[in-house]
Design a protein around this motif. Sequence first.
Motif, PDB file in Angstrom:
ATOM      1  N   ALA A 199      70.046   2.972  44.249  1.00  0.00           N
ATOM      2  CA  ALA A 199      69.212   3.351  44.211  1.00  0.00           C
ATOM      3  C   ALA A 199      68.838   4.416  45.368  1.00  0.00           C
ATOM      4  O   ALA A 199      67.740   4.762  45.670  1.00  0.00           O
ATOM      5  CB  ALA A 199      68.012   2.590  43.667  1.00  0.00           C
ATOM      6  N   VAL A 200      69.045   3.644  46.740  1.00  0.00           N
ATOM      7  CA  VAL A 200      68.792   4.533  48.891  1.00  0.00           C
ATOM      8  C   VAL A 200      69.879   4.441  48.427  1.00  0.00           C
ATOM      9  O   VAL A 200      70.663   4.429  48.938  1.00  0.00           O
ATOM     10  CB  VAL A 200      68.610   2.500  48.925  1.00  0.00           C
ATOM     11  CG1 VAL A 200      68.320   2.775  49.784  1.00  0.00           C
ATOM     12  CG2 VAL A 200      67.727   1.358  47.907  1.00  0.00           C
ATOM     13  N   ARG A 201      69.345   6.073  49.128  1.00  0.00           N
ATOM     14  CA  ARG A 201      70.774   6.866  49.954  1.00  0.00           C
ATOM     15  C   ARG A 201      69.513   7.153  51.545  1.00  0.00           C
ATOM     16  O   ARG A 201      68.201   7.447  51.465  1.00  0.00           O
ATOM     17  CB  ARG A 201      70.149   8.184  48.778  1.00  0.00           C
ATOM     18  CG  ARG A 201      70.690   7.820  47.327  1.00  0.00           C
ATOM     19  CD  ARG A 201      71.183   9.757  46.345  1.00  0.00           C
ATOM     20  NE  ARG A 201      70.325   9.875  47.205  1.00  0.00           N
ATOM     21  CZ  ARG A 201      69.281  10.329  46.373  1.00  0.00           C
ATOM     22  NH1 ARG A 201      68.909   8.803  45.452  1.00  0.00           N
ATOM     23  NH2 ARG A 201      67.719  11.113  46.163  1.00  0.00           N
ATOM     24  N   SER A 202      70.641   7.494  52.136  1.00  0.00           N
ATOM     25  CA  SER A 202      69.838   7.599  53.315  1.00  0.00           C
ATOM     26  C   SER A 202      69.704   9.830  53.400  1.00  0.00           C
ATOM     27  O   SER A 202      69.884  10.042  51.918  1.00  0.00           O
ATOM     28  CB  SER A 202      71.490   7.941  54.141  1.00  0.00           C
ATOM     29  OG  SER A 202      72.329   9.311  53.138  1.00  0.00           O
ATOM     30  N   ARG A 227      69.203  -1.509  58.283  1.00  0.00           N
ATOM     31  CA  ARG A 227      67.919  -3.444  58.263  1.00  0.00           C
ATOM     32  C   ARG A 227      69.375  -4.841  58.058  1.00  0.00           C
ATOM     33  O   ARG A 227      68.992  -5.732  58.236  1.00  0.00           O
ATOM     34  CB  ARG A 227      67.202  -2.916  57.097  1.00  0.00           C
ATOM     35  CG  ARG A 227      66.014  -2.862  57.523  1.00  0.00           C
ATOM     36  CD  ARG A 227      64.608  -2.518  56.541  1.00  0.00           C
ATOM     37  NE  ARG A 227      65.070  -2.233  54.949  1.00  0.00           N
ATOM     38  CZ  ARG A 227      65.341  -1.272  54.341  1.00  0.00           C
ATOM     39  NH1 ARG A 227      64.675   0.227  54.569  1.00  0.00           N
ATOM     40  NH2 ARG A 227      65.966  -0.811  52.812  1.00  0.00           N
ATOM     41  N   GLU A 228      70.253  -4.347  57.255  1.00  0.00           N
ATOM     42  CA  GLU A 228      70.985  -5.205  56.349  1.00  0.00           C
ATOM     43  C   GLU A 228      72.122  -5.934  58.033  1.00  0.00           C
ATOM     44  O   GLU A 228      71.846  -7.176  58.348  1.00  0.00           O
ATOM     45  CB  GLU A 228      72.051  -5.327  55.535  1.00  0.00           C
ATOM     46  CG  GLU A 228      72.930  -5.746  55.483  1.00  0.00           C
ATOM     47  CD  GLU A 228      74.614  -4.816  54.105  1.00  0.00           C
ATOM     48  OE1 GLU A 228      74.531  -6.506  54.165  1.00  0.00           O
ATOM     49  OE2 GLU A 228      74.408  -3.913  54.321  1.00  0.00           O
ATOM     50  N   ARG A 229      72.551  -4.566  58.789  1.00  0.00           N
ATOM     51  CA  ARG A 229      72.842  -5.445  60.324  1.00  0.00           C
ATOM     52  C   ARG A 229      72.143  -5.573  61.338  1.00  0.00           C
ATOM     53  O   ARG A 229      72.688  -7.085  61.604  1.00  0.00           O
ATOM     54  CB  ARG A 229      73.665  -4.066  60.283  1.00  0.00           C
ATOM     55  CG  ARG A 229      74.645  -4.104  62.182  1.00  0.00           C
ATOM     56  CD  ARG A 229      74.517  -2.790  62.599  1.00  0.00           C
ATOM     57  NE  ARG A 229      75.243  -2.761  63.612  1.00  0.00           N
ATOM     58  CZ  ARG A 229      75.546  -2.137  64.678  1.00  0.00           C
ATOM     59  NH1 ARG A 229      74.960  -0.805  64.279  1.00  0.00           N
ATOM     60  NH2 ARG A 229      76.069  -2.689  66.057  1.00  0.00           N
ATOM     61  N   SER A 230      71.323  -5.936  61.131  1.00  0.00           N
ATOM     62  CA  SER A 230      70.104  -6.294  62.151  1.00  0.00           C
ATOM     63  C   SER A 230      69.735  -7.480  61.701  1.00  0.00           C
ATOM     64  O   SER A 230      69.812  -8.294  62.401  1.00  0.00           O
ATOM     65  CB  SER A 230      68.353  -5.295  62.473  1.00  0.00           C
ATOM     66  OG  SER A 230      67.000  -6.424  62.302  1.00  0.00           O
ATOM     67  N   GLU A 231      69.365  -7.976  60.124  1.00  0.00           N
ATOM     68  CA  GLU A 231      69.543  -8.632  59.646  1.00  0.00           C
ATOM     69  C   GLU A 231      70.567  -9.874  60.030  1.00  0.00           C
ATOM     70  O   GLU A 231      70.072 -11.358  60.360  1.00  0.00           O
ATOM     71  CB  GLU A 231      69.189  -8.815  58.078  1.00  0.00           C
ATOM     72  CG  GLU A 231      67.769  -8.309  57.931  1.00  0.00           C
ATOM     73  CD  GLU A 231      67.624  -8.165  56.319  1.00  0.00           C
ATOM     74  OE1 GLU A 231      68.326  -8.367  55.622  1.00  0.00           O
ATOM     75  OE2 GLU A 231      66.439  -7.741  56.148  1.00  0.00           O
ATOM     76  N   LEU A 232      71.472  -9.720  59.730  1.00  0.00           N
ATOM     77  CA  LEU A 232      72.617  -9.952  60.245  1.00  0.00           C
ATOM     78  C   LEU A 232      73.639 -10.941  61.360  1.00  0.00           C
ATOM     79  O   LEU A 232      73.803 -11.563  61.714  1.00  0.00           O
ATOM     80  CB  LEU A 232      74.141  -8.885  59.476  1.00  0.00           C
ATOM     81  CG  LEU A 232      74.361  -8.977  57.896  1.00  0.00           C
ATOM     82  CD1 LEU A 232      75.217  -8.154  57.668  1.00  0.00           C
ATOM     83  CD2 LEU A 232      74.543 -10.528  57.289  1.00  0.00           C
ATOM     84  N   SER A 233      72.550  -9.368  62.334  1.00  0.00           N
ATOM     85  CA  SER A 233      73.060 -10.317  63.927  1.00  0.00           C
ATOM     86  C   SER A 233      72.128 -10.803  64.910  1.00  0.00           C
ATOM     87  O   SER A 233      72.371 -12.274  65.452  1.00  0.00           O
ATOM     88  CB  SER A 233      72.759  -8.818  64.546  1.00  0.00           C
ATOM     89  OG  SER A 233      71.267  -8.025  64.510  1.00  0.00           O
ATOM     90  N   ARG A 234      70.851 -11.421  63.386  1.00  0.00           N
ATOM     91  CA  ARG A 234      69.908 -12.927  63.885  1.00  0.00           C
ATOM     92  C   ARG A 234      70.535 -13.616  63.173  1.00  0.00           C
ATOM     93  O   ARG A 234      70.136 -14.468  63.372  1.00  0.00           O
ATOM     94  CB  ARG A 234      68.936 -12.563  63.419  1.00  0.00           C
ATOM     95  CG  ARG A 234      67.750 -11.105  63.583  1.00  0.00           C
ATOM     96  CD  ARG A 234      66.598 -11.194  64.446  1.00  0.00           C
ATOM     97  NE  ARG A 234      66.181 -11.200  62.768  1.00  0.00           N
ATOM     98  CZ  ARG A 234      65.894  -9.581  62.356  1.00  0.00           C
ATOM     99  NH1 ARG A 234      66.402  -8.684  63.643  1.00  0.00           N
ATOM    100  NH2 ARG A 234      65.871  -9.161  60.557  1.00  0.00           N
ATOM    101  N   GLU A 264      69.141   3.777  55.786  1.00  0.00           N
ATOM    102  CA  GLU A 264      68.637   2.558  56.567  1.00  0.00           C
ATOM    103  C   GLU A 264      68.337   1.359  55.740  1.00  0.00           C
ATOM    104  O   GLU A 264      68.668   0.273  56.151  1.00  0.00           O
ATOM    105  CB  GLU A 264      66.739   3.032  56.098  1.00  0.00           C
ATOM    106  CG  GLU A 264      65.739   4.299  57.127  1.00  0.00           C
ATOM    107  CD  GLU A 264      66.476   3.883  58.634  1.00  0.00           C
ATOM    108  OE1 GLU A 264      65.615   3.011  59.295  1.00  0.00           O
ATOM    109  OE2 GLU A 264      66.546   5.161  59.391  1.00  0.00           O
ATOM    110  N   TYR A 265      68.949   1.195  54.406  1.00  0.00           N
ATOM    111  CA  TYR A 265      68.751  -0.383  54.430  1.00  0.00           C
ATOM    112  C   TYR A 265      70.303  -0.683  54.628  1.00  0.00           C
ATOM    113  O   TYR A 265      70.133  -2.071  54.628  1.00  0.00           O
ATOM    114  CB  TYR A 265      69.251  -0.335  52.633  1.00  0.00           C
ATOM    115  CG  TYR A 265      70.576   0.405  51.948  1.00  0.00           C
ATOM    116  CD1 TYR A 265      71.429  -1.075  52.047  1.00  0.00           C
ATOM    117  CD2 TYR A 265      70.699   1.183  51.495  1.00  0.00           C
ATOM    118  CE1 TYR A 265      73.168  -0.261  51.686  1.00  0.00           C
ATOM    119  CE2 TYR A 265      72.552   2.056  51.226  1.00  0.00           C
ATOM    120  CZ  TYR A 265      73.074   1.225  51.186  1.00  0.00           C
ATOM    121  OH  TYR A 265      74.669   0.915  51.228  1.00  0.00           O
TER     122      TYR A 265
END
Length: 537
Positions: free
Chosen positions: A10-13, A204-211, A200-201
């Motif tokens: 459902a989520v596409r670039s 965001r996932e990579r940003s969350e995992l980096s923390r 984008e999803y």
Amino acid sequence: MSSVALSPVAVRSRTAVNPWIIAGIVVVPTFMEILDTTVANVALRYMAGGLSAAQSDSDWIITSYLAANAIVLPITGWLSSHLGRRNYFLLSVAIFTISSALCGFATSLGQMILFRVIQGLSGGGLQPCSQGILLDQFPPEKQGTAMTLFGLAAIIAPVVGPTLGGWLCVDYNWRWIFLINVPIGLFALVGAYAVVDDPEYLKRERSELSRQPLNFDYIGLSLLVLAMCCWEIMLSKGWEWDWLSDPFGRMQTLFVLFLLGLGLLVVREMRTAHPIVDFRCLGERNFAVCCVIFFCAFGVVYCASMTLPKLLQSLFGYDALVSGLAMSPSGVSSMAAMIVAGILLGKQFDARWLMAAGLAAMALGNYWMVRMNLQVSFGHVIWPRMLLTLGLGLLFAPASVAAYKYVPAHLRGAAVGLFSLLRTEGGSVGTSMSQTILVPRQQFHLSRLGENLSPLNHHVSTFLDQSQQFFMQRTGDPLRSHLLGVQALDNLRQEQAASLAFFDIFWVCAVVSAALVLLVLLMKRSVAEPGERISAE
């Protein structure tokens, strides 16, 4: 796990680049990676000669690639999430291209195996990343068409591979089967760098995992590598080291390490919260049976695919190009079977019966090759091979439906990774088994054929008399003519023993394929629901 499982439909670039341009670029590395699993099959004898290696050791060129590919498959999802799918894809393409060049310049078998391992490790992430990118770039109503493009590349590559490899070996040099990847890889790298971006999803996932702290199962990966390496070495060297009767204890040590590594891997993965290989999905009956069938079926296909070029080149006198041409038409039957299977599955035909039909066709194709002899024509080699791959085409999509039909949603990603791992490892085992069966069976048939080659045998004495007369007319030396006649008889014995050993391999493949049909009876009804995606990979 496969990055495809991480891509919500459902989520596409959103990108200004035409998605078909992106599709064309990302499919190129997939085509290149799949091509490399088949292009070397017909060139093994040439590579062994060029690297001054024994032909029996040349199978490591294929086995090492497949084993490395299987090792990296379970962690492609983790790498894609933490590095970013675009970065991981570009890194994989770059390393694959560099390692291809290194394979082309290798000067020894040891170097070739090392570079093939690197090539396999980098190539493992290309297919799942390509599929994930395709799913993100197209709306749901066009994803089927996009995946058809991916499937087309996956089917055409094995068709082109043997012929391309043979042509390069005969008209140029075997090193070009690797060096040809360099310009293609550079094109794919530059093109992907210019047009591919993470949606984008995923950012965001990579940003969350980096923390968050790294939750990587290093112990599980180490145990997986240990178990698989021991397994591969046992299969490849067992006949040479006399299996468990090895006087130097090498096979016994490898067997103990394999059992220890596999046992600890299962215990570790069942207890950890973030397993690298989640065995819990094997609790679902359909999935477990499909794993066994796919593992064995791909073992059969790779075993037959390794054996046929060796037979054609060593006993039929075909060069690499002609033997490649004999194998290439099999892709047509495989493609036709996949289309028919897709249509029938779309009409809610039970996947189990398509799987049974595919396995039966594989058994018949191998049995057909058992019935061959050294006087058959070029055309008689093509048809049984086409029947074999037709069976694989009928098996592939239905097995994907049946395997994932009842797997819980939270285990779907783990199931995809494990299924891919077993499929690839099955091919690796099949490659090793072709040589494992060939050598001892050839020795067995040599011994049995020699039992009847007595001077008291009328046919033997007649052959020697006629041969001696033939060579006497050309040499004028009675003693030399007699020795040449004996040598001619021994050459026939060697040739027939080798042919019988090759046909024994096809016989084993036929028996295994037929036995797998019985496993289908253990499965639950598997019908694709309307709108359900046929393949989860």
